[in-house]
Design an enzyme around this catalytic site. Structure first.
Site, PDB file in Angstrom:
ATOM      1  N   CYS A  16       9.705   3.485  -3.855  1.00 42.50           N
ATOM      2  CA  CYS A  16       8.417   4.153  -4.067  1.00 42.50           C
ATOM      3  C   CYS A  16       7.947   4.964  -2.870  1.00 42.50           C
ATOM      4  O   CYS A  16       7.503   6.106  -3.014  1.00 42.50           O
ATOM      5  CB  CYS A  16       7.350   3.122  -4.436  1.00 42.50           C
ATOM      6  SG  CYS A  16       7.305   1.694  -3.333  1.00 42.50           S
ATOM      7  N   HIS A  41      -0.032   4.209  -3.243  1.00 41.68           N
ATOM      8  CA  HIS A  41       0.421   4.243  -1.846  1.00 41.68           C
ATOM      9  C   HIS A  41      -0.083   5.517  -1.171  1.00 41.68           C
ATOM     10  O   HIS A  41      -0.030   6.599  -1.762  1.00 41.68           O
ATOM     11  CB  HIS A  41       1.956   4.294  -1.783  1.00 41.68           C
ATOM     12  CG  HIS A  41       2.640   3.009  -2.128  1.00 41.68           C
ATOM     13  ND1 HIS A  41       1.983   1.842  -2.410  1.00 41.68           N
ATOM     14  CD2 HIS A  41       3.965   2.718  -2.203  1.00 41.68           C
ATOM     15  CE1 HIS A  41       2.875   0.880  -2.650  1.00 41.68           C
ATOM     16  NE2 HIS A  41       4.074   1.384  -2.541  1.00 41.68           N
TER      17      HIS A  41
END
Lengths: 349, 349
Positions: A131, A252
């Protein structure tokens, strides 16, 4: 279109990413004929809704892939290692969200905005990057293409959803306990479930994601180094990462400093970021506009802001890059690859 | 000892830093004769306990400093600009925690572990640096002394307490609202109270601290650049900061990449950090030991961990630096300076 409809398996259907994969397939109206939901024994029989029908979870094992065209794996590296070859043997193309095969030279590591053409080189398995790598390379691709990249220094602000559903529950339980003035509450999952020590993540920042390697960097950090070089096919790119988990549910963020090889004009940098498919520039400091984790929740694109020339290095650019780690960082990137497969004859050999 | 006891004023006694200053003076058994607590009109008459006695807040104005030896200011830059000269005129030495005079060439900018000797150059006012600068320069000082510093790339993970008591209350109220599943709750303070837009800080990361400057960096970020150069007396140090507020109550963390001028051996780097007064090395990755914001709450020192050589630059070092921003980042640094004043004849001219 290669076929009208495809038989798709999701391996790890009960996990955070597996669930996101299922809802991505549904929201994208993916051309599924059968959707087969696979998981470990203890989840067998659980029901999941998909396109108005109730589907039952089946056991993920070597015999579970008969008739499957595309298998999306997200049940941990050991499951991928054990079962992905079986899926390939029964004729499926595997899109694997774990780290099991990412650095395998026979496995393309794909971020569609960056290198989707490489998917054609697959030998049965296509890997989805980590990710934190995915959102970084999407933001850097237009810069890499025009000016090259010499160096990256990146610090991450990573959400708890990347550690799974139970970790999110623990974050919420810890946050409630702290707000209630309690000092004794469960700390059992983060930073790494399998390691002996666990720390409070609510109202905290933990500078460890995944286990440590001998060089003092974590595995998460080394993924950002190695995967970035592989995706850009440029092992000269120097990446210095610090990966940090913070008490955020989802989304994130990354503070990125990048040094190019060639000189640039900042206007061109902003223009090439703005024009890049899959990237949204949110950058108006007069209006206090920049991407926020809470704003990208549920979004498919990568968001970039705080774009500014370095104060000292003529070839330095700073930026703030935010994405939904469960979607673009995992499930959406995998489904995006799967969508490409449905449209591309050459991948079906 | 210059005198047995000193008359000390705290200006901004009701704020988060002012309160921390009072408890630092008490816990350090500071040689106070009178402690005079000053604040704005609306706090006059409020009571505060100090060394077992009840003290009453008085109004901070130009006439409030008669007989004061040391005045600790932490009531905002405009109050310092208005009243610090009056305090100096009545014979006090001012230790100012605001940014009002920090870059004034006649004002020493002091972090005791780094440059306390410069306090002797004062002309009435000594400035306390910004919280994010203080912990960074303490961690970098032993490196600067032995190998020089060419470049710093730093990303911060800053707590809400630095924005004051009301901001902490809003963080807690937002966190409770999010846990209760609410989507509509007050967002009135962060990132900058006086600017038009405010965002959720609970379970979020906001890449703005203080207002933006024309170069695209925030004032907080430029403080890290300018104050670092001033404290080290080396304007050749290149600092690239990204200052980010996260949903933490107290304790700032920083991911620092530093490039030295001279070559080093990593063992010597770790040894010089370990031997440095005011710095605590917490760095054992085998045992998952590194500093955490939740662990430094209430501590006076600066904590450093994740110390590792860069993967690419022979002169690159990475580290994770954590400190209590209200204490070492503000109140303790100021009281530390004040303690030096009580012991140093040359500062009393």
């Amino acid at each position: 279109m290669v076929k009208e409809k495809f038989n798709v398996a999701v391996v790890g259907a009960t996990g955070a990413v597996g669930q996101a994969m299922i809802s991505m397939l549904e929201s994208r109206d993916f051309p599924t004929d059968e959707l087969r939901l696979l998981a470990s024994k203890r989840s067998v029989g659980k029901k999941v809704m998909y396109k108005g029908k109730e589907l039952e979870i089946q056991e993920a094992n070597e015999n579970a892939f008969a008739g499957i065209d595309i298998a999306l794996f997200s049940a941990g590296g050991s499951v991928s290692k054990a079962l992905a070859p079986a899926a390939v043997k029964s004729g499926a193309i595997v899109v694997d969200n774990t780290s099991a095969f990412r650095m395998d030279e026979n496995v393309p590591l794909i971020v569609p905005e960056v290198n989707i053409e490489r998917a054609k080189d697959h030998q049965g398995i296509i890997a989805n990057p980590n990710c934190s790598t995915i959102q970084m390379v999407v933001a850097l691709k237009p810069i890499f293409d025009k000016w090259g990249i010499k160096r990256i220094v990146v610090s991450t602000y990573q959400a708890v959803s990347g550690s799974g559903v139970e970790a999110v529950k623990e974050l919420q339980a810890q946050a409630q306990a702290v707000l209630d003035g309690k000092t004794d509450f469960p700390k059992e999952i983060l930073p790494v479930g399998s390691l002996p020590k666990h720390y409070q993540i609510a109202f905290n920042a933990i500078p460890q994601i995944d286990v440590f390697e001998d060089n003092g960097f974590t595995k998460e950090e080394m993924k950002m180094v190695n995967e970035t070089q592989k995706i850009f096919e440029d092992s000269s790119i120097e990446v210095t990462p610090t990966a940090v988990r913070i008490g955020i549910v989802n989304g994130h963020s990354e503070a990125i400093y990048v040094e190019t090889k060639e000189a640039f004009d900042m206007k061109d940098v902003v223009a090439s970021l703005s024009n890049f498919e899959g990237l949204q520039v949110v950058d108006n400091i007069q209006e206090q506009e920049y991407p926020l984790a809470t704003d990208v929740d549920g979004k498919l694109d990568v968001y970039v802001g705080r774009i500014r020339k370095d104060l000292y290095n003529e070839k330095g650019i700073n930026m703030w890059v935010v994405a939904d780690n469960l979607l673009k960082g995992a499930a959406w990137n995998a489904v995006q690859i799967a969508e490409y497969l449905t449209k591309t004859k050459e991948v079906w050999k």
